[in-house]
Design a protein around this motif. Sequence first.
Motif, PDB file in Angstrom:
ATOM      1  N   GLN A  39       0.849  -1.187   0.000  1.00  0.00           N
ATOM      2  CA  GLN A  39       0.000   0.000   0.000  1.00  0.00           C
ATOM      3  C   GLN A  39       0.882   1.235   0.000  1.00  0.00           C
ATOM      4  N   ALA A  40       0.900   1.949  -1.121  1.00  0.00           N
ATOM      5  CA  ALA A  40       1.681   3.183  -1.213  1.00  0.00           C
ATOM      6  C   ALA A  40       0.828   4.362  -0.789  1.00  0.00           C
ATOM      7  N   SER A  41       1.443   5.312  -0.126  1.00  0.00           N
ATOM      8  CA  SER A  41       0.734   6.507   0.321  1.00  0.00           C
ATOM      9  C   SER A  41       1.715   7.661   0.457  1.00  0.00           C
ATOM     10  N   GLY A  42       1.157   8.842   0.679  1.00  0.00           N
ATOM     11  CA  GLY A  42       1.990  10.008   0.928  1.00  0.00           C
ATOM     12  C   GLY A  42       2.096  10.985  -0.224  1.00  0.00           C
ATOM     13  N   GLY A  43       1.537  10.628  -1.367  1.00  0.00           N
ATOM     14  CA  GLY A  43       1.586  11.536  -2.493  1.00  0.00           C
ATOM     15  C   GLY A  43       0.721  12.764  -2.269  1.00  0.00           C
ATOM     16  N   GLY A  44       0.855  13.721  -3.170  1.00  0.00           N
ATOM     17  CA  GLY A  44       0.059  14.929  -3.050  1.00  0.00           C
ATOM     18  C   GLY A  44       0.582  16.007  -3.961  1.00  0.00           C
ATOM     19  N   LEU A  45       0.142  17.219  -3.685  1.00  0.00           N
ATOM     20  CA  LEU A  45       0.553  18.392  -4.459  1.00  0.00           C
ATOM     21  C   LEU A  45       1.560  19.190  -3.631  1.00  0.00           C
ATOM     22  N   VAL A  46       2.695  19.482  -4.236  1.00  0.00           N
ATOM     23  CA  VAL A  46       3.740  20.221  -3.536  1.00  0.00           C
ATOM     24  C   VAL A  46       4.379  21.202  -4.505  1.00  0.00           C
ATOM     25  N   GLN A  47       4.845  22.297  -3.983  1.00  0.00           N
ATOM     26  CA  GLN A  47       5.516  23.276  -4.830  1.00  0.00           C
ATOM     27  C   GLN A  47       6.948  22.847  -5.120  1.00  0.00           C
ATOM     28  N   ALA A  48       7.459  23.299  -6.218  1.00  0.00           N
ATOM     29  CA  ALA A  48       8.846  23.017  -6.566  1.00  0.00           C
ATOM     30  C   ALA A  48       9.765  23.488  -5.444  1.00  0.00           C
ATOM     31  N   GLY A  49      10.736  22.652  -5.138  1.00  0.00           N
ATOM     32  CA  GLY A  49      11.645  22.940  -4.037  1.00  0.00           C
ATOM     33  C   GLY A  49      11.221  22.335  -2.723  1.00  0.00           C
ATOM     34  N   GLY A  50       9.990  21.852  -2.678  1.00  0.00           N
ATOM     35  CA  GLY A  50       9.472  21.272  -1.450  1.00  0.00           C
ATOM     36  C   GLY A  50       9.896  19.837  -1.257  1.00  0.00           C
ATOM     37  N   SER A  51       9.408  19.252  -0.160  1.00  0.00           N
ATOM     38  CA  SER A  51       9.747  17.882   0.200  1.00  0.00           C
ATOM     39  C   SER A  51       8.491  17.086   0.490  1.00  0.00           C
ATOM     40  N   LEU A  52       8.631  15.786   0.330  1.00  0.00           N
ATOM     41  CA  LEU A  52       7.527  14.883   0.615  1.00  0.00           C
ATOM     42  C   LEU A  52       8.115  13.509   0.899  1.00  0.00           C
ATOM     43  N   ARG A  53       7.432  12.742   1.708  1.00  0.00           N
ATOM     44  CA  ARG A  53       7.886  11.383   1.978  1.00  0.00           C
ATOM     45  C   ARG A  53       6.783  10.399   1.614  1.00  0.00           C
ATOM     46  N   LEU A  54       7.114   9.486   0.750  1.00  0.00           N
ATOM     47  CA  LEU A  54       6.197   8.420   0.391  1.00  0.00           C
ATOM     48  C   LEU A  54       6.434   7.224   1.301  1.00  0.00           C
ATOM     49  N   SER A  55       5.360   6.507   1.573  1.00  0.00           N
ATOM     50  CA  SER A  55       5.445   5.300   2.379  1.00  0.00           C
ATOM     51  C   SER A  55       4.879   4.124   1.600  1.00  0.00           C
ATOM     52  N   CYS A  56       5.441   2.975   1.860  1.00  0.00           N
ATOM     53  CA  CYS A  56       4.952   1.738   1.261  1.00  0.00           C
ATOM     54  C   CYS A  56       4.827   0.717   2.377  1.00  0.00           C
ATOM     55  N   ALA A  57       3.596   0.437   2.767  1.00  0.00           N
ATOM     56  CA  ALA A  57       3.341  -0.508   3.839  1.00  0.00           C
ATOM     57  C   ALA A  57       3.016  -1.877   3.249  1.00  0.00           C
ATOM     58  N   ALA A  58       3.621  -2.898   3.819  1.00  0.00           N
ATOM     59  CA  ALA A  58       3.442  -4.245   3.298  1.00  0.00           C
ATOM     60  C   ALA A  58       2.817  -5.155   4.342  1.00  0.00           C
ATOM     61  N   SER A  59       2.016  -6.078   3.856  1.00  0.00           N
ATOM     62  CA  SER A  59       1.477  -7.108   4.730  1.00  0.00           C
ATOM     63  C   SER A  59       2.276  -8.378   4.514  1.00  0.00           C
ATOM     64  N   GLY A  60       2.243  -9.269   5.473  1.00  0.00           N
ATOM     65  CA  GLY A  60       2.927 -10.540   5.293  1.00  0.00           C
ATOM     66  C   GLY A  60       4.215 -10.621   6.081  1.00  0.00           C
ATOM     67  N   PRO A  61       4.578 -11.807   6.509  1.00  0.00           N
ATOM     68  CA  PRO A  61       5.736 -12.002   7.391  1.00  0.00           C
ATOM     69  C   PRO A  61       7.076 -12.055   6.675  1.00  0.00           C
ATOM     70  N   THR A  62       7.071 -12.100   5.352  1.00  0.00           N
ATOM     71  CA  THR A  62       8.338 -12.289   4.635  1.00  0.00           C
ATOM     72  C   THR A  62       8.888 -11.000   4.045  1.00  0.00           C
ATOM     73  N   PHE A  63       8.307  -9.891   4.384  1.00  0.00           N
ATOM     74  CA  PHE A  63       8.681  -8.603   3.802  1.00  0.00           C
ATOM     75  C   PHE A  63      10.171  -8.322   3.921  1.00  0.00           C
ATOM     76  N   SER A  64      10.739  -8.603   5.087  1.00  0.00           N
ATOM     77  CA  SER A  64      12.128  -8.232   5.346  1.00  0.00           C
ATOM     78  C   SER A  64      13.127  -9.048   4.534  1.00  0.00           C
ATOM     79  N   ARG A  65      12.683 -10.124   3.918  1.00  0.00           N
ATOM     80  CA  ARG A  65      13.598 -10.996   3.189  1.00  0.00           C
ATOM     81  C   ARG A  65      13.891 -10.507   1.778  1.00  0.00           C
ATOM     82  N   TYR A  66      13.135  -9.512   1.312  1.00  0.00           N
ATOM     83  CA  TYR A  66      13.228  -9.121  -0.083  1.00  0.00           C
ATOM     84  C   TYR A  66      13.497  -7.631  -0.252  1.00  0.00           C
TER      85      TYR A  66
END
Length: 125
Positions: free
Chosen positions: A4-31
């Motif tokens: 699940q990706a999130s964090g997008g939006g509208l920002v002015q040039a020069g600005g900052s933003l952080r996107l997040s990607c949340a994963a389900s499942g126990p094997t996430f850390s292996r890949y």
Amino acid sequence: VQLQASGGGLVQAGGSLRLSCAASGPTFSRYAVGWFRQAPGKEREFVAAVPAISWSSSFTHLDSVKGRFTISRDNAKNTVYLQMNSLKPEDTAVYYCALSTYGWATMNPSHFGSWGQGTQLTVSS
């Protein structure tokens, strides 16, 4: 594994933003996990990837984002982040996160088996 990706939006040039990607499942850390983006009328392109904790490489591919974007992961939260600074209008795109089928960081889209739904980033000039 679902992403699940999130964090997008509208920002002015020069600005900052952080996107997040949340994963389900126990094997996430292996890949490795990657971020890709697709601008209107353009092909999807690789942005950055972070390896599984057991690997050492972490890199961005696009020269245009080096020094501005940083990928990181928090395996305790099953989440990968893309910190984006000094944003430019040409960064405007839908950003997708994806889970690799390998532990090492790779830029090849065919190495990624699970994809999130994408989050829109729009950078205004």
